[in-house]
Motif scaffolding. Structure first.
Motif, mmCIF file in Angstrom:
data_model
loop_
_atom_site.group_PDB
_atom_site.id
_atom_site.type_symbol
_atom_site.label_atom_id
_atom_site.label_comp_id
_atom_site.label_asym_id
_atom_site.label_seq_id
_atom_site.Cartn_x
_atom_site.Cartn_y
_atom_site.Cartn_z
ATOM 1 N N TYR A 136 -5.061 6.930 0.516
ATOM 2 C CA TYR A 136 -4.007 5.662 1.216
ATOM 3 C C TYR A 136 -4.768 5.102 -0.204
ATOM 4 O O TYR A 136 -6.028 4.823 -0.456
ATOM 5 C CB TYR A 136 -4.664 4.329 2.668
ATOM 6 N N ASP B 76 0.130 -1.272 -0.014
ATOM 7 C CA ASP B 76 -0.343 0.162 -0.058
ATOM 8 C C ASP B 76 0.741 1.135 0.138
ATOM 9 O O ASP B 76 2.076 1.008 -0.389
ATOM 10 C CB ASP B 76 -0.775 -0.071 0.705
ATOM 11 N N ASN C 204 -4.474 1.216 -1.321
ATOM 12 C CA ASN C 204 -4.576 -0.636 -0.893
ATOM 13 C C ASN C 204 -4.361 -1.246 -2.215
ATOM 14 O O ASN C 204 -5.162 -1.658 -2.745
ATOM 15 C CB ASN C 204 -5.126 -0.915 -0.444
#
Length: 162
Positions: free
Chosen positions: A119, A2, A121
């Protein structure tokens, strides 16, 4: 795998000559070459970008010439991921070949703002805007592509496998 960073936002059709202007292509040193990344569209980019920051763009990111320099300078400048509505196919392949994570997601491309903390992932394809709390679903990277990215490129990946 990530990445989390702050975002730089650009529009549609960001071409490779804007990512790294042709006048700098004779430079061999990657760090020096990267010092000119995005300068024709965002003069302050190289002063503001930090490791793992994320570029968010519209349609057809990386269009134009097929120069491999474009994803290289972004990676060298510290960009951890590029999110766009769509990528030019040659840029997409060049990015994977050198290990720069890229992810297509129309909704994220439209809703994430410059300066947001985001963020990503890569296992699940989830993109979370930590600033607004919104989540978006991009396409997860297949395992073999994650291995190429983790190795920082196809050549390094092949050398590790040999």
């Amino acid at each position: 795998m990530d990445v989390k960073g702050n975002t730089f936002k650009y529009g549609d059709n960001v071409d490779t000559d804007v990512i790294i202007p042709a006048r700098y292509l004779a430079i061999q040193d990657r760090a020096e070459l990267a010092s000119h990344a995005m300068e024709d569209i965002d003069k302050s980019f190289v002063q503001k970008v930090n490791k793992n920051d994320i570029i968010v763009a519209g349609k057809n990111f990386g269009c134009g010439s097929s120069r491999e320099h474009a994803p290289i300078v972004l990676q060298e400048a510290g960009v951890g991921c590029v999110i766009a509505e769509t990528f030019a196919r040659i840029f997409y392949r060049n990015a994977i070949n050198i290990g720069l994570p890229i992810i297509e997601c129309e909704e994220a491309s439209k809703k994430i703002n410059a300066g947001d903390e985001v963020y990503v992932n890569f296992d699940s394809g989830e993109i979370k805007d930590m600033t607004t709390g919104e989540s978006f679903q991009g396409q997860a990277f297949p395992e073999f592509m994650q291995k190429i990215i983790k190795a920082r490129g196809l050549v390094s990946y092949i050398n590790e496998e040999a």
